[in-house]
Scaffold this motif. Structure first.
Motif: not given
Length: 278
Positions: A66-92
Motif C-alpha cells: 500500500r506504500f505510495d511515495f508521493w503521498s508520503l512526501l506530500a504528508t511530510v512537506v505539509f507537516l514541516a510547513f505547519t511546524i515552521i508556520l506555528i514556530t514563526t507565529v509563536i516567535s513573532m
C-alpha cells in the motif's frame, strides 16, 4: 406364480432394508467414501484444508503493497510547513524582555542629554545605556496612528547597546496586557561629501541569519533580514523629529556614534566622536 411373486417382493424388501442400514454401517461397501458421507465424520475438514492454504499475512508486506511515495512526501512537506508556520507565529508574538535593558524600568532620574551635548561644544562625549533609556522615558511620548490605533498604543521605547551597533526597541501594548515588540538594529558611519561629513545609518548588526544575511532587526523574537527592516524608517524619522536640537548639534559638529557593550561589570555606552579632518 403367486408364491413366486411374493418371494420376489419379500426379497426386494429385505434387500431394501439391508441397503438402508448398509449405507450407514456396512463396512464392505465398495467405493464408498465413509469420511464424507458418514454422520460421524470429523467436522470442518474442508475448512481446515482452506485454512491450510491461507498463509498468515505479513504486516510489513501489506504496508509495502500500500506504500505510495508521493503521498508520503506530500504528508511530510505539509507537516514541516505547519511546524515552521506555528514556530514563526509563536516567535513573532513572544516579546523581548524589556526589563533587562538598563534604565528602562528603574526609578533613576534622567539627565538632560541635549543640554550636555550642547555644552560639550564639539568635544567627544559619551552617554550610558541607562542614561539614554531614562532620557527617552522622560521626554518621548509614543502615539500609535493608523487603523491599529483602535486597539494598540505605545508602551515604551528602549535602546540596548551591543558592540558596534544599538538595538532600538519599540514596545506596543495590544488590548489590555498583550505586549508586542519590534526592534531595528542601528549602526553609523560617515561619508565625506564636498568636504563635509555625512552621517549614514545602516540597519544591520554583526549577527547573521540563513548563512550570510545580516540581521536588520526583529519582530518579537523572530529575526528579520536587513533589507526587510526598512519598514521601520518612518518610526525612526518620527523619533528624530522629536529631538530637533539634538540632531542639529550632531550634524553641526559631525558627531558619529560608536557603541560599546560593557564587560566585567562596566556599563554599556555610546561614544559621540566629532569629525576631525586628517
Amino acid at each position: 406364480m403367486a408364491d413366486t411373486s411374493n418371494r420376489k417382493r419379500n426379497k426386494n424388501k429385505a434387500e431394501g432394508d439391508t441397503s438402508l442400514w448398509g449405507f450407514l454401517f456396512d463396512k464392505n461397501t465398495q467405493g464408498a467414501d465413509i469420511t464424507k458421507t458418514s454422520f460421524f465424520a470429523p467436522g470442518g475438514e474442508e475448512e481446515s484444508s482452506d485454512s491450510e492454504q491461507e498463509k498468515p499475512r505479513n504486516i510489513l508486506h501489506e504496508i509495502w503493497q500500500r506504500f505510495d511515495f508521493w503521498s508520503l512526501l506530500a504528508t511530510v512537506v505539509f507537516l514541516a510547513f505547519t511546524i515552521i508556520l506555528i514556530t514563526t507565529v509563536i516567535s513573532m508574538w513572544t516579546p523581548q524582555n524589556m526589563s533587562s535593558i538598563a534604565g528602562y524600568a528603574d526609578r533613576g532620574s534622567a539627565r538632560d542629554l541635549t543640554a550636555l551635548l550642547r555644552n560639550a561644544n564639539g568635544q567627544p562625549i559619551s552617554f550610558t545605556e541607562a542614561e539614554l533609556n531614562r532620557y527617552l522615558r522622560e521626554t518621548c511620548r509614543m502615539r500609535q496612528t493608523g487603523i491599529f490605533s483602535i486597539i494598540t498604543h505605545g508602551a515604551g521605547i528602549g535602546v540596548r547597546i551591543h558592540n558596534g551597533y544599538a538595538e532600538f526597541i519599540i514596545d506596543r501594548l495590544i488590548g489590555a496586557n498583550i505586549h508586542q515588540t519590534t526592534a531595528v538594529n542601528l549602526s553609523f558611519h560617515q561619508e565625506i561629501t564636498h568636504g563635509r561629513p555625512q552621517l549614514k545609518v545602516d540597519f544591520k548588526s554583526t549577527d547573521t541569519m540563513l548563512g550570510n544575511l545580516p540581521v536588520g532587526g526583529s519582530i518579537g523574537m523572530l529575526n528579520i533580514p536587513e533589507r526587510h527592516i526598512s519598514m521601520l524608517e518612518p518610526a525612526l524619522d518620527s523619533l528624530l523629529n522629536c529631538y530637533p536640537e539634538f540632531a542639529s548639534i550632531i550634524t553641526e559638529y559631525g558627531y558619529c556614534p560608536r557603541f560599546i557593550k560593557g564587560e566585567n561589570g562596566n556599563e554599556s555606552y555610546v561614544q559621540l566622536e566629532p569629525y576631525t579632518p586628517s
